[in-house]
Every structure is written in structure tokens, then in C-alpha cells.
Design an enzyme around this catalytic site. Structure first.
Site, PDB file in Angstrom:
ATOM      1  N   SER A  28      16.731 -22.340   3.127  1.00  0.00           N
ATOM      2  CA  SER A  28      15.702 -22.169   2.094  1.00  0.00           C
ATOM      3  C   SER A  28      14.591 -21.219   2.506  1.00  0.00           C
ATOM      4  O   SER A  28      13.886 -21.458   3.480  1.00  0.00           O
ATOM      5  CB  SER A  28      15.005 -23.512   1.818  1.00  0.00           C
ATOM      6  OG  SER A  28      15.796 -24.320   1.020  1.00  0.00           O
ATOM      7  N   HIS A  59      17.672 -18.733  -2.459  1.00  0.00           N
ATOM      8  CA  HIS A  59      18.921 -18.432  -1.759  1.00  0.00           C
ATOM      9  C   HIS A  59      19.625 -17.256  -2.441  1.00  0.00           C
ATOM     10  O   HIS A  59      20.258 -17.420  -3.473  1.00  0.00           O
ATOM     11  CB  HIS A  59      19.875 -19.633  -1.806  1.00  0.00           C
ATOM     12  CG  HIS A  59      19.459 -20.758  -0.932  1.00  0.00           C
ATOM     13  ND1 HIS A  59      19.914 -20.917   0.350  1.00  0.00           N
ATOM     14  CD2 HIS A  59      18.606 -21.789  -1.138  1.00  0.00           C
ATOM     15  CE1 HIS A  59      19.377 -22.000   0.892  1.00  0.00           C
ATOM     16  NE2 HIS A  59      18.575 -22.544   0.008  1.00  0.00           N
ATOM     17  N   HIS A  81      25.502 -25.562  -0.687  1.00  0.00           N
ATOM     18  CA  HIS A  81      25.107 -26.942  -0.367  1.00  0.00           C
ATOM     19  C   HIS A  81      26.086 -27.921  -0.993  1.00  0.00           C
ATOM     20  O   HIS A  81      26.610 -27.683  -2.083  1.00  0.00           O
ATOM     21  CB  HIS A  81      23.701 -27.236  -0.899  1.00  0.00           C
ATOM     22  CG  HIS A  81      22.646 -26.347  -0.337  1.00  0.00           C
ATOM     23  ND1 HIS A  81      22.377 -25.111  -0.860  1.00  0.00           N
ATOM     24  CD2 HIS A  81      21.816 -26.517   0.719  1.00  0.00           C
ATOM     25  CE1 HIS A  81      21.413 -24.546  -0.155  1.00  0.00           C
ATOM     26  NE2 HIS A  81      21.051 -25.368   0.814  1.00  0.00           N
ATOM     27  N   TYR A  83      25.184 -30.620  -2.326  1.00  0.00           N
ATOM     28  CA  TYR A  83      24.605 -31.161  -3.564  1.00  0.00           C
ATOM     29  C   TYR A  83      24.822 -30.256  -4.771  1.00  0.00           C
ATOM     30  O   TYR A  83      24.611 -30.657  -5.908  1.00  0.00           O
ATOM     31  CB  TYR A  83      23.102 -31.461  -3.387  1.00  0.00           C
ATOM     32  CG  TYR A  83      22.229 -30.267  -3.085  1.00  0.00           C
ATOM     33  CD1 TYR A  83      21.946 -29.302  -4.040  1.00  0.00           C
ATOM     34  CD2 TYR A  83      21.676 -30.103  -1.820  1.00  0.00           C
ATOM     35  CE1 TYR A  83      21.156 -28.204  -3.762  1.00  0.00           C
ATOM     36  CE2 TYR A  83      20.876 -29.019  -1.520  1.00  0.00           C
ATOM     37  CZ  TYR A  83      20.625 -28.067  -2.499  1.00  0.00           C
ATOM     38  OH  TYR A  83      19.847 -26.983  -2.201  1.00  0.00           O
ATOM     39  N   GLU A  84      25.251 -29.006  -4.527  1.00  0.00           N
ATOM     40  CA  GLU A  84      25.544 -28.126  -5.656  1.00  0.00           C
ATOM     41  C   GLU A  84      26.862 -28.511  -6.324  1.00  0.00           C
ATOM     42  O   GLU A  84      27.218 -27.965  -7.366  1.00  0.00           O
ATOM     43  CB  GLU A  84      25.620 -26.670  -5.188  1.00  0.00           C
ATOM     44  CG  GLU A  84      24.277 -26.098  -4.774  1.00  0.00           C
ATOM     45  CD  GLU A  84      24.412 -24.723  -4.145  1.00  0.00           C
ATOM     46  OE1 GLU A  84      24.431 -23.737  -4.886  1.00  0.00           O
ATOM     47  OE2 GLU A  84      24.504 -24.635  -2.911  1.00  0.00           O
ATOM     48  N   ALA A 111      15.537 -25.685   6.383  1.00  0.00           N
ATOM     49  CA  ALA A 111      14.238 -26.319   6.206  1.00  0.00           C
ATOM     50  C   ALA A 111      14.497 -27.816   6.231  1.00  0.00           C
ATOM     51  O   ALA A 111      15.521 -28.278   5.735  1.00  0.00           O
ATOM     52  CB  ALA A 111      13.621 -25.909   4.878  1.00  0.00           C
ATOM     53  N   MET A 209      19.401 -31.298   3.909  1.00  0.00           N
ATOM     54  CA  MET A 209      20.548 -31.367   2.995  1.00  0.00           C
ATOM     55  C   MET A 209      21.599 -30.303   3.285  1.00  0.00           C
ATOM     56  O   MET A 209      22.325 -29.884   2.386  1.00  0.00           O
ATOM     57  CB  MET A 209      20.059 -31.203   1.548  1.00  0.00           C
ATOM     58  CG  MET A 209      18.935 -32.129   1.141  1.00  0.00           C
ATOM     59  SD  MET A 209      18.376 -31.753  -0.527  1.00  0.00           S
ATOM     60  CE  MET A 209      16.843 -32.708  -0.597  1.00  0.00           C
ATOM     61  N   SER A 210      21.675 -29.853   4.528  1.00  0.00           N
ATOM     62  CA  SER A 210      22.614 -28.746   4.799  1.00  0.00           C
ATOM     63  C   SER A 210      23.095 -28.782   6.246  1.00  0.00           C
ATOM     64  O   SER A 210      22.971 -29.785   6.934  1.00  0.00           O
ATOM     65  CB  SER A 210      21.913 -27.408   4.534  1.00  0.00           C
ATOM     66  OG  SER A 210      20.872 -27.206   5.473  1.00  0.00           O
ATOM     67  N   ASN A 233       7.857 -30.065   5.859  1.00  0.00           N
ATOM     68  CA  ASN A 233       7.061 -31.171   5.295  1.00  0.00           C
ATOM     69  C   ASN A 233       7.265 -32.446   6.111  1.00  0.00           C
ATOM     70  O   ASN A 233       8.248 -32.574   6.843  1.00  0.00           O
ATOM     71  CB  ASN A 233       7.481 -31.442   3.834  1.00  0.00           C
ATOM     72  CG  ASN A 233       8.966 -31.739   3.703  1.00  0.00           C
ATOM     73  OD1 ASN A 233       9.795 -30.817   3.722  1.00  0.00           O
ATOM     74  ND2 ASN A 233       9.301 -33.004   3.599  1.00  0.00           N
ATOM     75  N   HIS A 245      10.264 -28.718  -3.872  1.00  0.00           N
ATOM     76  CA  HIS A 245      10.939 -27.541  -3.301  1.00  0.00           C
ATOM     77  C   HIS A 245       9.954 -26.373  -3.196  1.00  0.00           C
ATOM     78  O   HIS A 245      10.024 -25.570  -2.270  1.00  0.00           O
ATOM     79  CB  HIS A 245      12.141 -27.170  -4.174  1.00  0.00           C
ATOM     80  CG  HIS A 245      13.019 -26.099  -3.597  1.00  0.00           C
ATOM     81  ND1 HIS A 245      13.558 -26.177  -2.334  1.00  0.00           N
ATOM     82  CD2 HIS A 245      13.436 -24.911  -4.106  1.00  0.00           C
ATOM     83  CE1 HIS A 245      14.289 -25.086  -2.098  1.00  0.00           C
ATOM     84  NE2 HIS A 245      14.222 -24.300  -3.154  1.00  0.00           N
TER      85      HIS A 245
HETATM   86  N1  HPA Z   1      14.313 -34.031   2.947  1.00  0.00           N
HETATM   87  C1  HPA Z   1      15.515 -33.446   2.778  1.00  0.00           C
HETATM   88  N2  HPA Z   1      15.674 -32.137   2.780  1.00  0.00           N
HETATM   89  C2  HPA Z   1      14.603 -31.368   2.982  1.00  0.00           C
HETATM   90  C3  HPA Z   1      13.317 -31.908   3.159  1.00  0.00           C
HETATM   91  C4  HPA Z   1      13.172 -33.322   3.148  1.00  0.00           C
HETATM   92  O1  HPA Z   1      12.080 -33.885   3.303  1.00  0.00           O
HETATM   93  N3  HPA Z   1      12.466 -30.860   3.336  1.00  0.00           N
HETATM   94  C5  HPA Z   1      13.219 -29.730   3.254  1.00  0.00           C
HETATM   95  N4  HPA Z   1      14.505 -30.033   3.046  1.00  0.00           N
END
Ligand code: HPA
Length: 270
Positions: A28, A59, A81, A83-84, A111, A209-210, A233, A245
Site C-alpha cells: 500500500s 496499487h 490480495h 481479500y480481493e 503496511a 492483509m498480505s 497505525n 485506508h
Molecule cells: N490491520 C490489518 N491490515 C493493515 C493494518 C491493520 O491495522 N494497517 C495496515 N494494514
């Protein structure tokens, strides 16, 4: 396997005798790294058989061949991903194609949210290990024996040699590099606070998530891996604030230069 070989052939026809040694998969907002590639040959995913298009904001969807820090690289500008809705095997596909093109080392970035109270947004984390919390694995199904064994060892999935390179480069650049375990959750919903507490209890330092499907594919076909998470974060429930996001993408702007410096330094020495 046939599809892997076919995609590699299509790419070879485009890149001629250029042989990449290092693959890079950027997460990301980190696609900016691909802009640093010299003499780039940019091939949209849509022109590579077996590659789906990338659907996520932040992306771009290109495979970029060229030189970075004096090394021959193949950079995935934008990744797929789970999740896609792609199958987990689809996520392994580009790694396998890169291996066929001669790639022996892979740098993955992402990220991630942190659940380690000692980490803060803006930190970079060297991935020492992972937890696959998706309950799926890209190696399920018939083994592609041309690529690797049925039961690959994953006890050093993240190359100790490359970790050492990253530590030295970070120290040389005055970057405090955190280290830890990355937990792969499917997303696309961010974790609940209870899930973040669970991840911490399980030994995770960051959640995302990757990355893990690609790393498993790389380990299977003998590619050495280095992973770096950009901590965008505090994971859910830690600060009490909502996650977005947008916030993830904004945070990368703040530490972009530090991140680019580290990645380039590591690529040069890996
Ligand atoms: N959780 C999952 N995926 C993420 C996060 C998170 O807090 N931050 C960036 N990608």
C-alpha cells in the site's frame, strides 16, 4: 506449471536478455519505489497471462524491470490480495513466474498495524517470522514438483542472511529498525480489538492483509526472502481511534524517504 512457464515466456519476449536477480513486491502506497527503477521496462499486469488486474487504490498494476541501486530487479508495482477474491494460488503466481525468470531473492514490503506496545506508527519492522492466520496456503493442491518439495521447510522463511544485511544498512542510515512477527489476516475488514489482543497473545507484533502467501510461494521454490513492514497505525483497540485506508496511505507520505533509503540500501547489499 504450464501457465507459469507461459507467462515467463511472454515476459522474456519483452525483456530480451535482461535477467532480474531480485524480485520486489511493494505494498500500500509503497509503489513509489518502482519510480526509482532506472531504464525501466514497464509491463502492465493486464498484458501478462495469468496476472489479474490490481483493484485497490494505492496499487498500480505493473511489473517493472530495470536497475535499482545497481541491481537487476523485477518490481511488482501493486500486489494482489486474498481479500480481493483471488484464489490464494493466484497470489503465488507472480512469485513463481519471477523464479522462472531467474529471480533468487525477494523483497516484500507491506503496511501493517502494530499490536506491540513498543512500536509506533512510522516505524519500519524487519519481519523475522510470520503467522498464517488465513487458514489457507498457496501450496495446497497437487505439488508443482518442478518448483519445490511437497513439504517445504519454513523454519527460516525470512532469510537470516538478508535480515543481517537489513540490520547493518539500517544502522548505517541511523534508522531504528524494529523486528518482529507479522500475522496475516485475510481482511478486508480491519481487526476487532479482541482479534488484536489475540494476535498479540499469539506472538504477533504486526497485523496485515498480505505478504504471507507470496512468501510461502517463494520459500517453496527456493527464493531467499526479506520482508519489511511499514507500521502505518496502532492496530484496532490500541489507541481507541477508528482505522481507515486513507490514514494508512497518508502515513506512508510521512516516512517515504526513510523507507526508500532503507529499501535501496538493502537492495544494493543483498
Ligand atoms: N490491520 C490489518 N491490515 C493493515 C493494518 C491493520 O491495522 N494497517 C495496515 N494494514
Amino acid at each position: 506449471m504450464e501457465q507459469v512457464v507461459q507467462a515467463a515466456q511472454v515476459l522474456r519476449d519483452r525483456i530480451g536478455d535482461f535477467q532480474p536477480e531480485i524480485g520486489m513486491i511493494l505494498g500500500s502506497g509503497l509503489g513509489i519505489m518502482a519510480e526509482k527503477v532506472a531504464s525501466p521496462i514497464v509491463i502492465p499486469y493486464t498484458e501478462i497471462p495469468g496476472f489479474p488486474g490490481s483493484t485497490v487504490k494505492g496499487h498500480a498494476g505493473n511489473l517493472v524491470f530495470g536497475e535499482l541501486a545497481g541491481r537487476k530487479v523485477a518490481v511488482m508495482q501493486g500486489r494482489f490480495h486474498y481479500y480481493e477474491g483471488h484464489s490464494i494460488q493466484t497470489l503465488a503466481f507472480p512469485v513463481r513466474v519471477m523464479q522462472q525468470l531467474g529471480v533468487t531473492m525477494l523483497m516484500v514490503t507491506n503496511a501493517a498495524g502494530t499490536c506491540n506496545p513498543g512500536f509506533k506508527p512510522g516505524d519500519l519492522m524487519l519481519i523475522r517470522d510470520h503467522i498464517n492466520f488465513a487458514f489457507n496456503n498457496p501450496l495446497m493442491g497437487p505439488n508443482l514438483a518442478d518448483l519445490g518439495p511437497r513439504f517445504p521447510d519454513a523454519s527460516s522463511a525470512y532469510s537470516p542472511r538478508l535480515q543481517e544485511v537489513a540490520r547493518k544498512v539500517a544502522a548505517g542510515q541511523g534508522i531504528q529498525l524494529q523486528e518482529g512477527t507479522y500475522q496475516f489476516n485475510t481482511g478486508p475488514s480491519y481487526e476487532t480489538p479482541a482479534e488484536v489482543r489475540m494476535a498479540r497473545t499469539l506472538g504477533a507484533d504486526a497485523v496485515g492483509m498480505s505478504t504471507v502467501p507470496e512468501v510461502i510461494a517463494a520459500v517453496h521454490c527456493g527464493i531467499e526472502v526479506i520482508g519489511i513492514s511499514f507500521i502505518s497505525n496502532l492496530a484496532a483497540g490500541i489507541s481507541g481511534e477508528a482505522l481507515s485506508h486513507k490514514e494508512v496511505l497518508e502515513q506512508i507520505q510521512v516516512v517515504k524517504d526513510k523507507f526508500i533509503g532503507l529499501v535501496q540500501g538493502v537492495v544494493e547489499k543483498m
